[in-house]
Scaffold this motif. Structure first.
Motif, PDB file in Angstrom:
ATOM      1  N   UNK A   1      -7.345   1.883  -5.937  1.00 22.66           N
ATOM      2  CA  UNK A   1      -6.197   2.170  -5.067  1.00 22.66           C
ATOM      3  C   UNK A   1      -4.929   2.291  -5.910  1.00 22.66           C
ATOM      4  N   UNK A   2      -4.151   3.327  -5.630  1.00 18.97           N
ATOM      5  CA  UNK A   2      -2.937   3.543  -6.395  1.00 18.97           C
ATOM      6  C   UNK A   2      -1.791   2.721  -5.827  1.00 18.97           C
ATOM      7  N   UNK A   3      -0.842   2.373  -6.690  1.00 18.31           N
ATOM      8  CA  UNK A   3       0.425   1.822  -6.233  1.00 18.31           C
ATOM      9  C   UNK A   3       1.461   2.924  -6.391  1.00 18.31           C
ATOM     10  N   UNK A   4       2.160   3.248  -5.315  1.00 25.77           N
ATOM     11  CA  UNK A   4       3.063   4.386  -5.324  1.00 25.77           C
ATOM     12  C   UNK A   4       4.470   3.896  -5.011  1.00 25.77           C
ATOM     13  N   UNK A   5       5.441   4.375  -5.790  1.00 29.57           N
ATOM     14  CA  UNK A   5       6.830   3.979  -5.569  1.00 29.57           C
ATOM     15  C   UNK A   5       7.509   5.013  -4.671  1.00 29.57           C
ATOM     16  N   UNK A   6       7.716   4.633  -3.412  1.00 33.87           N
ATOM     17  CA  UNK A   6       8.461   5.497  -2.504  1.00 33.87           C
ATOM     18  C   UNK A   6       9.932   5.445  -2.930  1.00 33.87           C
ATOM     19  N   UNK A   7      10.586   6.597  -3.109  1.00 30.16           N
ATOM     20  CA  UNK A   7      11.983   6.553  -3.575  1.00 30.16           C
ATOM     21  C   UNK A   7      12.931   5.943  -2.547  1.00 30.16           C
ATOM     22  N   UNK A   8      12.445   5.707  -1.347  1.00 32.07           N
ATOM     23  CA  UNK A   8      13.280   5.099  -0.305  1.00 32.07           C
ATOM     24  C   UNK A   8      12.938   3.621  -0.104  1.00 32.07           C
ATOM     25  N   UNK A   9      11.632   3.279  -0.201  1.00 33.69           N
ATOM     26  CA  UNK A   9      11.190   1.939   0.180  1.00 33.69           C
ATOM     27  C   UNK A   9      10.702   1.092  -0.990  1.00 33.69           C
ATOM     28  N   UNK A  10      10.427   1.723  -2.127  1.00 36.50           N
ATOM     29  CA  UNK A  10       9.908   0.952  -3.251  1.00 36.50           C
ATOM     30  C   UNK A  10       8.392   1.014  -3.350  1.00 36.50           C
ATOM     31  N   UNK A  11       7.844   0.064  -4.097  1.00 39.90           N
ATOM     32  CA  UNK A  11       6.431   0.091  -4.447  1.00 39.90           C
ATOM     33  C   UNK A  11       5.545  -0.337  -3.275  1.00 39.90           C
ATOM     34  N   UNK A  12       4.582   0.509  -2.912  1.00 34.42           N
ATOM     35  CA  UNK A  12       3.687   0.220  -1.788  1.00 34.42           C
ATOM     36  C   UNK A  12       2.267   0.681  -2.137  1.00 34.42           C
ATOM     37  N   UNK A  13       1.240   0.116  -1.438  1.00 34.23           N
ATOM     38  CA  UNK A  13      -0.138   0.524  -1.714  1.00 34.23           C
ATOM     39  C   UNK A  13      -0.464   1.910  -1.120  1.00 34.23           C
ATOM     40  N   UNK A  14      -1.414   2.556  -1.754  1.00 40.93           N
ATOM     41  CA  UNK A  14      -1.775   3.935  -1.417  1.00 40.93           C
ATOM     42  C   UNK A  14      -2.097   4.192   0.056  1.00 40.93           C
ATOM     43  N   UNK A  15      -2.797   3.280   0.765  1.00 38.22           N
ATOM     44  CA  UNK A  15      -3.133   3.617   2.149  1.00 38.22           C
ATOM     45  C   UNK A  15      -1.914   3.817   3.067  1.00 38.22           C
ATOM     46  N   UNK A  16      -0.721   3.411   2.611  1.00 39.71           N
ATOM     47  CA  UNK A  16       0.474   3.692   3.418  1.00 39.71           C
ATOM     48  C   UNK A  16       0.906   5.149   3.313  1.00 39.71           C
ATOM     49  N   UNK A  17       0.332   5.880   2.362  1.00 41.77           N
ATOM     50  CA  UNK A  17       0.832   7.222   2.068  1.00 41.77           C
ATOM     51  C   UNK A  17      -0.166   8.305   2.458  1.00 41.77           C
ATOM     52  N   UNK A  18       0.369   9.485   2.710  1.00 38.27           N
ATOM     53  CA  UNK A  18      -0.477  10.665   2.901  1.00 38.27           C
ATOM     54  C   UNK A  18      -0.121  11.676   1.814  1.00 38.27           C
ATOM     55  N   UNK A  19      -1.147  12.256   1.222  1.00 37.24           N
ATOM     56  CA  UNK A  19      -0.940  13.281   0.202  1.00 37.24           C
ATOM     57  C   UNK A  19      -0.603  14.595   0.888  1.00 37.24           C
ATOM     58  N   UNK A  20       0.308  15.361   0.317  1.00 38.35           N
ATOM     59  CA  UNK A  20       0.738  16.579   1.010  1.00 38.35           C
ATOM     60  C   UNK A  20       0.771  17.794   0.091  1.00 38.35           C
ATOM     61  N   UNK A  21      -0.024  17.777  -0.966  1.00 35.65           N
ATOM     62  CA  UNK A  21      -0.222  18.991  -1.756  1.00 35.65           C
ATOM     63  C   UNK A  21       0.858  19.266  -2.783  1.00 35.65           C
ATOM     64  N   UNK A  22       0.687  20.401  -3.443  1.00 37.00           N
ATOM     65  CA  UNK A  22       1.578  20.800  -4.534  1.00 37.00           C
ATOM     66  C   UNK A  22       3.028  20.891  -4.064  1.00 37.00           C
ATOM     67  N   UNK A  23       3.965  20.439  -4.909  1.00 36.31           N
ATOM     68  CA  UNK A  23       5.385  20.448  -4.551  1.00 36.31           C
ATOM     69  C   UNK A  23       6.064  21.744  -4.996  1.00 36.31           C
ATOM     70  N   UNK A  24       7.259  21.942  -4.497  1.00 39.48           N
ATOM     71  CA  UNK A  24       8.138  23.049  -4.922  1.00 39.48           C
ATOM     72  C   UNK A  24       7.536  24.431  -4.664  1.00 39.48           C
ATOM     73  N   UNK A  25       6.760  24.567  -3.597  1.00 38.31           N
ATOM     74  CA  UNK A  25       6.277  25.890  -3.201  1.00 38.31           C
ATOM     75  C   UNK A  25       7.347  26.526  -2.320  1.00 38.31           C
ATOM     76  N   UNK A  26       7.739  27.730  -2.655  1.00 37.21           N
ATOM     77  CA  UNK A  26       8.771  28.401  -1.856  1.00 37.21           C
ATOM     78  C   UNK A  26       8.133  29.472  -0.986  1.00 37.21           C
TER      79      UNK A  26
END
Lengths: 97, 417
Positions: A1-26
């Protein structure tokens, strides 16, 4: 399980997050004037980077906000996370196909 | 090639088992080949075998960066079935299923194909409608698939719980009797041995680092960790690394690579007589001939090349298995692992030519490539030999994404292919 740092909330475990694909697609500014090749590239082609990959995550079970991250897909280590609208930390970004 | 039979087994037993020879040569790469396959998994080795056996190409090589069958071939859960929704898919997967029937005899290698039946569970009204649609679609294509009531499902697979008071009760199931399992390693080894006997060079520890093209743009050589290898026909069959390898020729693929995990229990006596899958609650299970329960589910959430996944994904899968099979709640899991799977937007594979002349691709099988091994190998070889896509793979071309002709098995079954 990954630990991910939300830029708003800080460090949280992966199951709190959803992956949303490649960034910066215009999305093409004028879809009607975009040819089939460019449109299908926008819809379907992704870098699928082996190395540092810019991607979107959403802190679904937290602040519910989207943010961007740089993660190395060869070891899943997060290089940086940053807010939507900010540019990717250039010094850290390494473009490998 | 030494032929395997009861007689040879007996003869070598009396000879102190000293007479067995290696199943294939440890080949060094030659400077030039008529055709080269990149990727020494079941798909790649099979394609090399069919190039030699059916199309008369004698100078063929398979380049593998690691060892034969060490990638996704050695990491899948070895389920074989063809009960897909769309006509194109059913024909493609059933072609593979036809080859599975006598593959062991053709290769003189026991691939342990066991048509023990694949059962797919429905837990909601929506599941029931979707799976019945699959049954009808399959039968229209002449592929056996039938609908079972919960009681019939339990009769076919006694450990299955059909209690009505669980979170996702079983409302029915489909059963493809011709589906089942096979031994994944044996498929790779069997093809390697048979291809080697026909003169194919199987080159392990040989990583492709560049694809060289001539002035007209066609492929002319591969730069590898073991030197330059020239060939005008190059087939890439590298599963999770497909976009990386094809990217060496400047071609981009609509593929993302995800980790897919699986796990096995300690070996026990026969308890699960068939393959049971549930797309709705993300779990599937079968039992190997050795007795281990082989369990898997959907991919992890994010793209990755690590061949590692997160434990909470397995926990989710095991929770579903425990609810469906209460008798297994105290089973101990022996080990878990992950492979890298190449997923396309429509969850259908990409097989055929690329914009680069002489470069062919067989990829995008996502979470379900094992079942297609003999079919994909056979059709990739045909496509390479004729320089045109075989009729069965023509719909699975790269151009379908531009032309809007997706074969959307993603909508039909988003996980657990």
């Amino acid at each position: 399980m990954l630990t991910i740092v939300c830029p708003y909330c800080g460090s949280r475990p992966e199951p709190e997050f959803a992956y949303a694909g490649q960034a910066h697609l215009a999305r093409p500014a004028d879809p009607g004037a975009t040819g089939d090749d460019d449109w299908s590239a926008f819809l379907y082609l992704r870098t699928n980077t082996r190395g540092v990959h810019a991607e979107r995550w959403r802190h679904l079970h937290g602040c519910a906000r989207f943010f961007n991250a740089l993660r190395d897909t060869t070891n899943d280590r997060f290089v940086a996370t940053y807010r939507i609208g900010e540019a990717a930390p250039a010094a850290l970004k390494e473009d490998r196909p | 090639m030494q032929t395997y039979s009861a007689w040879s087994l007996l003869r070598h037993a009396f000879g102190g088992r000293q007479g067995w020879t290696p199943q294939w040569r440890r080949a060094a790469p030659k400077p030039q080949y008529d055709a080269v396959i990149v990727g020494g998994g079941g798909h790649g080795l099979g394609a090399a075998y069919y190039l030699a056996a059916e199309h008369g190409l004698t100078r063929v090589a398979v380049l593998e960066q690691g060892w034969v069958g060490g990638g996704s071939t050695g990491r899948n859960t070895s389920i074989v079935r063809s009960n897909y929704l769309f006509d194109e898919s059913v024909r493609l997967y059933d072609h593979a299923l036809d080859i599975w029937q006598d593959l062991a005899q053709v290769l003189n290698y026991n691939v342990m194909y066991s048509p023990r039946g694949v059962m797919m569970l429905a837990h909601t009204v929506h599941d029931v409608q979707v799976l019945k649609r699959h049954v009808h679609s399959n039968r229209c294509n002449g592929v056996g698939n039938e609908w079972l009531t919960p009681e019939q499902a339990k009769a076919f697979c006694p450990p299955l719980s059909i209690a009505r008071d669980i979170r996702y009760p079983v409302l029915g199931a489909t059963l493809q009797r011709r589906g089942g399992t096979a031994r994944h390693d044996a498929v790779a080894w069997g093809y390697a041995r048979a291809a080697d006997a026909l003169g194919v060079d199987i080159v392990e520890n040989c990583e492709v680092v560049g694809i060289r093209r001539d002035a007209a743009g066609a492929v002319e050589a591969l730069e590898t960790s073991r030197g330059l290898i020239r060939s005008r026909k190059i087939g890439v069959s590298t599963a999770g690394l497909s976009s990386v390898v094809i990217g060496l020729a400047g071609v981009r693929l609509p593929i993302e690579s995800f980790p897919l995990q699986a796990l096995v229990s300690e070996p026990v006596k026969p308890v699960i007589p068939c393959v049971v899958m549930s797309n709705g609650i993300h779990a599937y299970i079968s039992q190997s001939d050795k007795g281990e329960l082989v369990i898997g589910a959907g991919t992890d959430a994010y793209t990755s090349y690590t061949q590692r996944g997160a434990l909470h994904v397995n926990s989710h899968t095991l929770a579903a298995i425990c609810e469906l099979f209460p008798a297994l709640r105290r089973m101990r899991m022996l080990r878990n692992w992950a492979g890298t799977v190449d997923v396309t937007p429509d969850r259908s594979p990409i097989i055929g030519k690329t914009p680069v002349p002489g470069l062919y691709v067989n990829c995008g099988w996502g979470t379900g490539g094992f079942k297609a091994t003999p079919g994909a190998a056979h059709l990739l070889a045909w496509t390479m030999a004729h320089d045109e896509p075989h009729a069965l793979v023509a719909p699975f071309c790269l151009e379908r994404f531009r032309d809007g002709r997706l074969i959307n098995e993603a909508a039909a079954a988003a996980v657990a292919h």
